[in-house]
Write an enzyme that holds these catalytic residues in place. Structure first.
Site, PDB file in Angstrom:
ATOM      1  N   HIS A  38      -8.899  -0.060   9.910  1.00 32.16           N
ATOM      2  CA  HIS A  38      -8.081  -0.629   8.845  1.00 32.16           C
ATOM      3  C   HIS A  38      -8.677  -1.953   8.377  1.00 32.16           C
ATOM      4  O   HIS A  38      -9.361  -2.649   9.128  1.00 32.16           O
ATOM      5  CB  HIS A  38      -6.667  -0.857   9.375  1.00 32.16           C
ATOM      6  N   CYS A  71      -6.778   0.689   1.804  1.00 32.99           N
ATOM      7  CA  CYS A  71      -6.676  -0.665   2.357  1.00 32.99           C
ATOM      8  C   CYS A  71      -7.946  -1.461   2.094  1.00 32.99           C
ATOM      9  O   CYS A  71      -7.899  -2.683   1.929  1.00 32.99           O
ATOM     10  CB  CYS A  71      -6.379  -0.610   3.846  1.00 32.99           C
ATOM     11  N   GLN A  81       0.826  -1.199   0.000  1.00 33.56           N
ATOM     12  CA  GLN A  81       0.000   0.000   0.000  1.00 33.56           C
ATOM     13  C   GLN A  81       0.864   1.255   0.000  1.00 33.56           C
ATOM     14  O   GLN A  81       1.910   1.311   0.660  1.00 33.56           O
ATOM     15  CB  GLN A  81      -0.925   0.015   1.211  1.00 33.56           C
ATOM     16  N   ASN A 133      -1.887  -7.794   6.381  1.00 34.82           N
ATOM     17  CA  ASN A 133      -2.020  -6.334   6.384  1.00 34.82           C
ATOM     18  C   ASN A 133      -1.574  -5.782   5.032  1.00 34.82           C
ATOM     19  O   ASN A 133      -0.429  -5.991   4.616  1.00 34.82           O
ATOM     20  CB  ASN A 133      -1.146  -5.752   7.502  1.00 34.82           C
ATOM     21  N   TRP A 169      -0.506  -3.057   4.239  1.00 31.09           N
ATOM     22  CA  TRP A 169       0.673  -2.193   4.309  1.00 31.09           C
ATOM     23  C   TRP A 169       1.917  -2.944   3.831  1.00 31.09           C
ATOM     24  O   TRP A 169       2.891  -2.332   3.423  1.00 31.09           O
ATOM     25  CB  TRP A 169       0.876  -1.671   5.729  1.00 31.09           C
TER      26      TRP A 169
END
Length: 433
Positions: free
Chosen positions: A249, A93, A87, A273, A275
């Site tokens: 998130h 997200c 990301q 995740n 990220w």
């Protein structure tokens, strides 16, 4: 189980903005030049004012992947994986978690990702498909990406990977919605439906007495996409907390198991995740470096426990239900969670479009859409799933509004009904970052 009132008709592919990929590509090849998409230009307008102002973006330039450092670009290298996704500067997200789940499902991802290359018949043009209001829409883009300092501003290829399908797919979705700013905060249900055309099952983790391991395994067997979300924290932004989770998130659910622990069993769930590599991971029980992995004698330990900073981690189902607010399962076949997490053996669909009855009430003008359908084979559990999609957003509704001013009622007798919202106007949770 709903009953078809009309034969199913295979939907045709809609060309977004009337752009035909083959025609545009062949023209560029014949002219010996790369494609420049004037409908989504390499300009600030394609990023959008919300991101430009909130992130204080300046000195943004647009480059094609082969003009970036790191070696020759690839569209897909070996195979696609959630670990290809990292990301970037947009808070999308909600889209990337759904996309991470999509990578685990060849059936769905083949509908989204066309076979494309940076070498064979390369003309700087790519295409992707998304589900919009009952039909597949093909979106054409050029491969110019916004960068700062030779680093992709939004989704970027993993270090030393040079695999650009996530960056280009994100750009196509931004074009479909209007700009990269329209990816900045959103709802998991939207992304799941847009990537599949499926039906959403929403599990409220704080109140639903669901067998999570069985639910995840049943959904996985059905080829479903599974995601989840954390509640907001002290502020209305996504922030990494002390326990390693990120507030407000979205995460991808990648597995669930029962594992031997001490003298009994413990249920654990695996999450990823968006990220990506080197970013926030759960630090509690069953996390990568936790004592629980040292103490378990389960023979699957080496298979399940991969101690890597790749954004993926395990946690106990008990902690998951306490720390997360909802889990979303998207499938072509609705899952009945109240009768043993089973799949419907048969499923039919009825679709109504543009059948609006205008009317007036004491409260002012309104549009009443009234539809009739029959259910001819009643069974235990959920018989009907109702999804509502609004194709046109009222001009007075801000994009960040959490709820859409729309109400609907389903009146059926004598069977049970589940109302399943589709699109952000009926979401009960805040937009995710």
């Amino acid at each position: 189980m709903a009953y078809y009132q009309e034969p199913s008709v295979e939907t045709s592919i809609i060309k977004f903005k009337d752009q035909d990929f083959t025609t545009l590509r062949d023209h560029c090849l014949s002219m010996g030049r790369t494609f420049k998409d004037e409908t989504f230009p390499a300009a600030d307008s394609s990023i959008g004012q919300k991101l430009l102002q909130e992130k204080r973006l300046s000195n943004v330039i647009w480059k094609r992947p082969q003009d970036l450092p790191g070696g020759p670009p690839h569209f897909i290298l070996d195979d696609i994986s959630r670990f290809d996704i990292q990301q970037g500067g947009a808070a999308d997200c909600w889209f990337l978690a759904a996309l991470g789940s999509l990578t685990q499902n060849p059936q769905y991802r083949q509908k989204i990702l066309m076979v494309q290359s940076f070498s064979h018949q390369y003309a700087g043009i790519f295409r992707f498909r998304f589900w919009q209001c009952g039909q597949w829409v093909e979106v054409v883009i050029d491969d110019r990406l916004p960068v700062q300092g030779d680093k992709c501003l939004f989704v970027r290829p993993r270090h030393q990977n040079q695999e650009f399908w996530p960056c280009l797919l994100e750009k196509a979705y931004a074009k479909l919605l209007g700009s990269y700013s329209d990816l900045h905060y959103g709802f998991l249900e939207d992304a799941l439906v847009d990537l599949t055309g499926g039906v959403i099952t929403n599990i409220h983790l704080h109140s639903s007495p669901v067998d999570l391991v069985k639910a995840v395994k049943t959904a996985t067997k059905a080829g479903s996409l599974i995601t989840c979300a954390t509640p907001s924290g002290p502020t209305d932004t996504a922030q990494a907390m002390e326990n390693g989770l990120v507030s407000l998130h979205a995460y991808t659910v990648t597995g669930a198991e029962q594992i031997q622990y001490r003298r009994g069993w413990e249920e654990i769930i695996s999450l990823w995740n968006p990220w990506g590599w080197g970013e926030a991971e759960w630090r509690g029980r069953w996390s990568d470096g936790s004592q629980e992995w040292e103490e378990t004698c389960d023979p699957r330990k080496s298979q399940l426990h991969k101690k890597r900073e790749d954004g993926e981690f395990w946690m106990s189902c008990q902690d998951f239900q306490q720390k997360f607010i909802a889990m979303f399962i998207c499938s072509e076949i609705p899952i009945t969670l109240d009768h043993g997490n089973t799949l419907h053996e048969g499923w039919s669909q009825i679709m109504f479009r543009k059948q609006v009855i205008l009317g007036n009430t004491a409260g002012g003008p309104r549009n009443d859409a009234q539809f009739n359908f029959s259910v001819q084979e009643p069974m235990e559990g959920t018989n009907v799933v109702v999804c509502v999609t609004v194709a046109v957003t009222p001009s007075n509704l801000k994009a960040e509004d959490a709820k859409f001013p729309l109400d609907f009622q389903v009146i059926l007798h004598p069977i049970d009904v589940v109302s399943c919202p589709s699109k952000k106007h009926l979401s009960a949770h805040p937009s995710l970052r």
